[in-house]
Write a protein that holds these residues in place. Structure first.
Motif, PDB file in Angstrom:
ATOM      1  N   SER A 282      -3.665  -3.688   5.072  1.00  0.00           N
ATOM      2  CA  SER A 282      -3.430  -2.250   5.106  1.00  0.00           C
ATOM      3  C   SER A 282      -3.202  -1.696   3.706  1.00  0.00           C
ATOM      4  O   SER A 282      -3.764  -0.659   3.324  1.00  0.00           O
TER       5      SER A 282
ATOM      6  N   LEU B 188       2.989  -4.551  11.935  1.00  0.00           N
ATOM      7  CA  LEU B 188       1.887  -5.441  11.590  1.00  0.00           C
ATOM      8  C   LEU B 188       2.411  -6.796  11.106  1.00  0.00           C
ATOM      9  O   LEU B 188       3.548  -6.922  10.656  1.00  0.00           O
TER      10      LEU B 188
ATOM     11  N   PRO C  56       5.219  -0.969  10.075  1.00  0.00           N
ATOM     12  CA  PRO C  56       6.134  -2.102  10.233  1.00  0.00           C
ATOM     13  C   PRO C  56       5.775  -3.059  11.356  1.00  0.00           C
ATOM     14  O   PRO C  56       6.276  -4.184  11.374  1.00  0.00           O
TER      15      PRO C  56
ATOM     16  N   ASN D  60      13.948  -7.582   4.906  1.00  0.00           N
ATOM     17  CA  ASN D  60      12.815  -8.500   4.788  1.00  0.00           C
ATOM     18  C   ASN D  60      13.222  -9.660   3.888  1.00  0.00           C
ATOM     19  O   ASN D  60      14.419  -9.903   3.684  1.00  0.00           O
TER      20      ASN D  60
ATOM     21  N   PRO E 208       2.542  -0.061   4.567  1.00  0.00           N
ATOM     22  CA  PRO E 208       1.973  -0.704   5.756  1.00  0.00           C
ATOM     23  C   PRO E 208       2.870  -0.482   6.968  1.00  0.00           C
ATOM     24  O   PRO E 208       4.086  -0.675   6.884  1.00  0.00           O
TER      25      PRO E 208
ATOM     26  N   GLN F  58      -1.756  -8.569   8.045  1.00  0.00           N
ATOM     27  CA  GLN F  58      -2.249  -7.232   8.365  1.00  0.00           C
ATOM     28  C   GLN F  58      -1.639  -6.185   7.431  1.00  0.00           C
ATOM     29  O   GLN F  58      -2.314  -5.215   7.063  1.00  0.00           O
ATOM     30  N   LYS F  59      -0.394  -6.392   7.050  1.00  0.00           N
ATOM     31  CA  LYS F  59       0.231  -5.456   6.119  1.00  0.00           C
ATOM     32  C   LYS F  59      -0.469  -5.494   4.761  1.00  0.00           C
ATOM     33  O   LYS F  59      -0.713  -4.441   4.147  1.00  0.00           O
TER      34      LYS F  59
ATOM     35  N   ASP G  41       6.911  -6.072   2.002  1.00  0.00           N
ATOM     36  CA  ASP G  41       6.552  -6.951   3.117  1.00  0.00           C
ATOM     37  C   ASP G  41       5.158  -7.534   2.981  1.00  0.00           C
ATOM     38  O   ASP G  41       4.902  -8.678   3.386  1.00  0.00           O
ATOM     39  N   ALA G  42       4.232  -6.755   2.414  1.00  0.00           N
ATOM     40  CA  ALA G  42       2.829  -7.170   2.367  1.00  0.00           C
ATOM     41  C   ALA G  42       2.590  -8.382   1.483  1.00  0.00           C
ATOM     42  O   ALA G  42       1.567  -9.072   1.645  1.00  0.00           O
TER      43      ALA G  42
END
Length: 312
Positions: free
Chosen positions: A62, A54, A52, A136, A50, A58-59, A108-109
């Motif tokens: 994606s 976002l 970075p 993160n 995804p 949103q990630k 991250d997502a």
């Protein structure tokens, strides 16, 4: 020779195009099916990455959208592509078939929700890197100015990867986080990293890191972005082979492989003779000038096959 490639960003490019690029033969895709077939790629790992900038939500959206392209286009429209869910699925590939695996480039997502990692695993993710360049909730990233190691949440993630026989990818970790992970991970890899002694960049591995990976049976797969191969961003295949030669000198001959980073190389330049996956055999041909057939087969695929996670 068959090739195992541990990293491409083809799904990201397909998602960014909003479905305009067909995996089968879109010339804009460096690792499309036609190129994989031409280059003798037997197993391709497709990263879920995804962007970075976002939000967490949103990630995740994606990542799920890229996974949808994987199932609907890569697999659904190309019967030669076979999803690898268990490591020995690779052994069942027939002539003309290409194994396809999913990896997660940065966690991250999933935010703070470990159950989302479980869901992504159930949907086919078989390798995960904790970060992409910047820190993160799990760990510090390779480009962070301040040393940051593995967090308590990161420890839970690595334990999950261990329990399910998934790779823990260290390619984008801060060096402090790398050392924390190497202590804990059962199946560490560097899916796309080169040698820092050849080109000094925090995304490349120091000699100490490489030796630690090899000592633990971890794989290091070199990648094709000229910016991480040679100063000046203009590179040829012999320049990439210098990284392989260096890793061999550190005891890595049986742990080196390929992680091209096709469709994810951010600069316009490409290594001369390695512009897309259809040119993979150019690298193997050049390697054969310096190494035995057994060694070249190892770099191409057999090191991966020997060191992949085994059945319990």
């Amino acid at each position: 020779m068959h090739v195992v490639d541990l990293h491409c960003d083809t799904l990201l490019k397909m998602w960014l195009s909003k479905g305009e690029l067909a995996f089968a033969n879109a010339p804009q895709l460096e690792s499309n099916k036609a190129h994989l077939q031409q280059g003798g790629v037997k197993v391709q790992v497709f990263a879920l990455f995804p962007p970075p900038d976002l939000s967490v939500e949103q990630k995740l959206s994606s990542v799920l959208a890229q996974m949808d392209y994987f199932h609907e286009d890569v697999l659904g429209k190309n019967p030669e592509m076979k999803q690898i869910k268990e490591w020995d699925d690779i052994d069942r590939l027939r002539d003309g078939e290409i194994g396809a695996l999913l990896s997660l480039e940065g966690v991250d997502a999933i935010g703070e929700d470990l159950s989302m990692l479980t869901t992504l695993y159930q949907l086919g993710v078989r390798s995960a890197g904790l970060t992409w360049n910047h820190g993160n909730l799990a760990a510090g990233g390779a480009l962070d100015k301040t040393a940051t190691g593995l967090t308590s949440f990161g420890v839970k993630i690595v334990n999950f990867l261990n329990e399910n026989r998934l790779f823990t990818d260290v390619s984008h970790l801060h060096e402090q986080a790398f050392w924390d992970v190497i202590e804990l991970a059962a199946h560490p890899i560097a899916s796309h990293s080169n040698a820092r002694a050849i080109l000094d960049h925090p995304r490349n591995l120091s000699d100490e890191q490489a030796r630690a990976l090899f000592a633990k049976g971890g794989l290091v797969h070199v990648f094709f972005s000229p910016a991480f191969v040679k100063e000046g961003r203009k590179a040829a295949i012999p320049d990439l082979i210098r990284h392989i030669e260096h890793f061999c000198g550190l005891g890595g001959e049986r742990y080196i492989g390929i992680g091209s980073d096709f469709d994810g190389i951010s600069i316009p330049e490409r290594i001369e003779g390695l512009s897309h996956a259809g040119m993979m055999q150019n690298l193997l041909h050049e390697l054969s000038r310096y190494y035995t057939d057994e060694q070249v087969r190892g770099f191409a695929s057999e090191n991966f096959m020997r060191n992949r996670p085994q059945k319990r």
